[in-house]
Design an enzyme around this catalytic site. Structure first.
Site, PDB file in Angstrom:
ATOM      1  N   GLU A 232      33.349  44.064  24.504  1.00 59.40           N
ATOM      2  CA  GLU A 232      32.183  44.430  25.311  1.00 59.40           C
ATOM      3  C   GLU A 232      31.604  45.763  24.874  1.00 59.40           C
ATOM      4  O   GLU A 232      32.331  46.649  24.462  1.00 59.40           O
ATOM      5  CB  GLU A 232      32.605  44.586  26.780  1.00 59.40           C
ATOM      6  CG  GLU A 232      33.016  43.294  27.424  1.00 59.40           C
ATOM      7  CD  GLU A 232      33.570  43.499  28.834  1.00 59.40           C
ATOM      8  OE1 GLU A 232      33.186  44.497  29.495  1.00 59.40           O
ATOM      9  OE2 GLU A 232      34.374  42.671  29.259  1.00 59.40           O
TER      10      GLU A 232
ATOM     11  N   CYS B 131      28.380  52.608  25.142  1.00 62.40           N
ATOM     12  CA  CYS B 131      29.810  52.648  25.430  1.00 62.40           C
ATOM     13  C   CYS B 131      30.449  51.554  24.584  1.00 62.40           C
ATOM     14  O   CYS B 131      30.101  50.381  24.712  1.00 62.40           O
ATOM     15  CB  CYS B 131      30.032  52.380  26.922  1.00 62.40           C
ATOM     16  SG  CYS B 131      31.763  52.184  27.364  1.00 62.40           S
TER      17      CYS B 131
ATOM     18  N   CYS C 180      44.038  45.693  25.635  1.00 59.60           N
ATOM     19  CA  CYS C 180      44.601  47.046  25.754  1.00 59.60           C
ATOM     20  C   CYS C 180      46.040  46.916  26.231  1.00 59.60           C
ATOM     21  O   CYS C 180      46.374  45.991  26.956  1.00 59.60           O
ATOM     22  CB  CYS C 180      43.778  47.830  26.771  1.00 59.60           C
ATOM     23  SG  CYS C 180      44.302  49.548  26.983  1.00 59.60           S
TER      24      CYS C 180
ATOM     25  N   CYS D  98      46.963  50.144  32.904  1.00 64.41           N
ATOM     26  CA  CYS D  98      46.437  50.777  34.136  1.00 64.41           C
ATOM     27  C   CYS D  98      46.122  49.677  35.149  1.00 64.41           C
ATOM     28  O   CYS D  98      45.430  48.718  34.820  1.00 64.41           O
ATOM     29  CB  CYS D  98      45.174  51.580  33.841  1.00 64.41           C
ATOM     30  SG  CYS D  98      45.418  52.860  32.601  1.00 64.41           S
TER      31      CYS D  98
ATOM     32  N   CYS E  66      42.427  48.342  36.142  1.00 60.56           N
ATOM     33  CA  CYS E  66      41.502  48.096  35.024  1.00 60.56           C
ATOM     34  C   CYS E  66      41.588  46.654  34.532  1.00 60.56           C
ATOM     35  O   CYS E  66      42.684  46.127  34.312  1.00 60.56           O
ATOM     36  CB  CYS E  66      41.826  49.053  33.881  1.00 60.56           C
ATOM     37  SG  CYS E  66      40.775  48.825  32.438  1.00 60.56           S
TER      38      CYS E  66
ATOM     39  N   GLU F 190      42.335  51.564  24.099  1.00 58.28           N
ATOM     40  CA  GLU F 190      42.736  52.969  24.135  1.00 58.28           C
ATOM     41  C   GLU F 190      42.503  53.545  22.727  1.00 58.28           C
ATOM     42  O   GLU F 190      43.247  53.228  21.797  1.00 58.28           O
ATOM     43  CB  GLU F 190      44.215  53.058  24.547  1.00 58.28           C
ATOM     44  CG  GLU F 190      44.871  54.403  24.315  1.00 58.28           C
ATOM     45  CD  GLU F 190      44.115  55.600  24.905  1.00 58.28           C
ATOM     46  OE1 GLU F 190      43.739  55.562  26.085  1.00 58.28           O
ATOM     47  OE2 GLU F 190      43.885  56.565  24.155  1.00 58.28           O
TER      48      GLU F 190
ATOM     49  N   HIS G  76      43.127  60.672  36.994  1.00 55.18           N
ATOM     50  CA  HIS G  76      43.159  59.736  38.128  1.00 55.18           C
ATOM     51  C   HIS G  76      44.185  60.047  39.214  1.00 55.18           C
ATOM     52  O   HIS G  76      44.307  59.260  40.170  1.00 55.18           O
ATOM     53  CB  HIS G  76      43.365  58.290  37.656  1.00 55.18           C
ATOM     54  CG  HIS G  76      42.316  57.778  36.717  1.00 55.18           C
ATOM     55  ND1 HIS G  76      41.014  58.222  36.721  1.00 55.18           N
ATOM     56  CD2 HIS G  76      42.388  56.850  35.727  1.00 55.18           C
ATOM     57  CE1 HIS G  76      40.330  57.583  35.780  1.00 55.18           C
ATOM     58  NE2 HIS G  76      41.136  56.762  35.155  1.00 55.18           N
TER      59      HIS G  76
ATOM     60  N   CYS H  58      34.497  48.223  32.534  1.00 53.14           N
ATOM     61  CA  CYS H  58      35.039  47.700  31.282  1.00 53.14           C
ATOM     62  C   CYS H  58      36.026  46.550  31.462  1.00 53.14           C
ATOM     63  O   CYS H  58      36.866  46.557  32.332  1.00 53.14           O
ATOM     64  CB  CYS H  58      35.634  48.816  30.425  1.00 53.14           C
ATOM     65  SG  CYS H  58      37.069  49.619  31.089  1.00 53.14           S
TER      66      CYS H  58
HETATM   67  N1  SAH Z   1      41.644  53.806  27.459  1.00 49.24           N
HETATM   68  C1  SAH Z   1      40.709  54.891  27.619  1.00 49.24           C
HETATM   69  C2  SAH Z   1      39.259  54.486  27.504  1.00 49.24           C
HETATM   70  C3  SAH Z   1      38.814  53.205  28.139  1.00 49.24           C
HETATM   71  S1  SAH Z   1      38.737  53.149  29.892  1.00 49.24           S
HETATM   72  C4  SAH Z   1      40.981  55.625  28.917  1.00 49.24           C
HETATM   73  O1  SAH Z   1      41.861  55.218  29.660  1.00 49.24           O
HETATM   74  O2  SAH Z   1      40.353  56.643  29.165  1.00 49.24           O
HETATM   75  C5  SAH Z   1      37.353  54.154  30.302  1.00 49.24           C
HETATM   76  C6  SAH Z   1      37.424  54.742  31.708  1.00 49.24           C
HETATM   77  O3  SAH Z   1      37.172  53.735  32.703  1.00 49.24           O
HETATM   78  C7  SAH Z   1      38.791  55.334  32.033  1.00 49.24           C
HETATM   79  O4  SAH Z   1      38.635  56.567  32.701  1.00 49.24           O
HETATM   80  C8  SAH Z   1      39.355  54.269  32.956  1.00 49.24           C
HETATM   81  O5  SAH Z   1      40.396  54.769  33.717  1.00 49.24           O
HETATM   82  C9  SAH Z   1      38.133  53.848  33.728  1.00 49.24           C
HETATM   83  N2  SAH Z   1      38.246  52.579  34.452  1.00 49.24           N
HETATM   84  C10 SAH Z   1      38.961  51.481  34.143  1.00 49.24           C
HETATM   85  N3  SAH Z   1      38.835  50.522  35.085  1.00 49.24           N
HETATM   86  C11 SAH Z   1      38.012  51.023  36.014  1.00 49.24           C
HETATM   87  C12 SAH Z   1      37.499  50.524  37.247  1.00 49.24           C
HETATM   88  N4  SAH Z   1      37.820  49.297  37.711  1.00 49.24           N
HETATM   89  N5  SAH Z   1      36.675  51.325  37.945  1.00 49.24           N
HETATM   90  C13 SAH Z   1      36.324  52.569  37.477  1.00 49.24           C
HETATM   91  N6  SAH Z   1      36.784  53.089  36.347  1.00 49.24           N
HETATM   92  C14 SAH Z   1      37.629  52.336  35.621  1.00 49.24           C
END
Ligand code: SAH
Length: 344
Positions: free
Chosen positions: A93, A106, A113, A117, A120, A161, A217, A334
């Site tokens: 994406e 973006c 990944c 998390c 996500c 990541e 976070h 994402c």
């Molecule tokens: N892996 C990297 C980059 C990709 S995620 C990282 O963790 O930073 C990009 C951002 O989107 C990160 O801050 C992640 O925690 C956040 N993110 C992921 N899922 C999300 C969601 N459902 N709502 C809001 N932010 C989210």
């Protein structure tokens, strides 16, 4: 037979070596680099090369392409979300966001990944594979073509990541910054990481003045352990220590991303604890109202909670913003599109 090389996977220097190896002058690299980053898809479009050379290139190399599988434009703010198909059929994406100061993209850095998390969508199916440097730059090249406008900023915040795919990401950054190509300044590029400490330290020594964004976070390990498994390898102390080294070496301000999840990490007490831990650092906090994903029970903090949280941080002298919620009507967070697709 040796595998054909995707010419966009080579850095400019590697492309020069490639041409020297096939007994061509070095300046071919610049000619071809320019064509590739303008979005040619076929060697026959490289009209300043001889027919013989084009034929030779076809034998030993190829030009990767990306096709648009799905595209959604927000009626609220013009954000465009793309589901893109790679040459091997995998899906990633990218998102185009329009701001007053320019157009941002973006991009994804991996197919899937492995960070896990738990709020996500990108991580649900695990990691399929890394993206190559060419597949990363293709997102910029082909979406710039699609929107027929210049992209001025890049954020590495899509699926994956980036520091888990370190070498390919560095090659991508060099190429997208190269004056013979798309030429986007490092200061217009942001890399977001879940906090892979060795990668942060390594990046600080690359002499690339990009912005580092760290997905924190949580104000303590107890909460961070429950939402981000990576915290068991690199806890908050270790991450903050690496961030201090990064800012000392690069003199660049770090952004801490903080997803606001109702009842999990959004209390006034959490804000106090966070501010104590990051006080005095060269940093900025970006509060992200979490996007609901249907696989998870988490929901977004209320505006009142978010504003209180922000006020507490600001009172402690920490500059804080709340991320604008773009593309609210198109599942722009994402991993959601790819996820939706794999279910169908
Ligand atoms: N892996 C990297 C980059 C990709 S995620 C990282 O963790 O930073 C990009 C951002 O989107 C990160 O801050 C992640 O925690 C956040 N993110 C992921 N899922 C999300 C969601 N459902 N709502 C809001 N932010 C989210």
């Amino acid at each position: 037979m040796e595998q054909k090389v995707n010419l966009k996977d080579l850095t400019f220097d590697e492309l020069e070596k490639f041409f020297l190896n096939i007994h061509q002058p070095k300046y071919r690299a610049k000619q071809v680099f320019q064509w590739l980053h303008r979005g040619v898809t076929d060697f026959d479009q490289l009209t300043n090369l001889s027919k013989e050379l084009r034929h030779q290139l076809k034998e030993i190399s190829y030009i990767s392409t990306l096709s648009i599988a799905e595209k959604y434009q927000s009626k609220l703010d013009g954000t465009i979300k793309y589901l893109l198909r790679l040459n091997d059929g995998n899906l990633i994406e990218s998102v185009i966001m329009k701001y007053k100061h320019g157009i941002s993209i973006c991009i994804s850095t991996q197919v899937g990944c492995r960070m896990g998390c738990n709020f996500c969508a990108s991580t649900i199916g695990g990691l399929v594979r890394h993206l190559t440097p060419g597949e990363m730059i293709d997102q910029v090249i082909f979406l710039q073509k699609d929107i027929q406008d210049r992209i001025s900023n890049i954020v590495l915040m899509g699926i994956g990541e980036p520091l888990d795919n370190y070498d390919n990401v560095i090659k991508f950054l060099k190429n997208v910054n190269h004056p013979a190509g798309i030429n986007i300044g490092y200061r217009h590029i942001t890399l977001s990481t879940s906090g892979l400490v060795p990668g942060i330290i390594k990046l600080s020594k690359e002499n690339m003045p990009i912005t580092l964004s760290v997905s924190l976070h949580a104000p303590n390990d107890k909460i961070r352990n429950t939402i981000m498994p990576v915290n068991r390898s690199y806890n908050i102390d270790k991450v903050l220590e690496a961030c201090k080294i990064y800012t000392e070496i690069t003199k660049r301000r770090i952004t801490f991303e903080y997803a606001m999840i109702a009842g999990v990490n959004d209390s006034a007490e959490n804000a106090e604890e966070l501010s104590t831990r990051i006080k005095g650092m060269l940093c900025h906090v970006n509060l992200i109202p979490i996007n609901k994903i249907k696989e998870k029970e988490y929901s977004r903090s209320s505006d009142k909670k978010i504003n209180t949280f922000k006020a507490i941080l600001e009172k402690k002298g920490i500059s804080t913003t709340v991320r604008r919620e773009l593309g609210g009507d198109i599942n722009a967070s994402c991993g959601q599109l790819r996820r939706g697709h794999s279910e169908n």
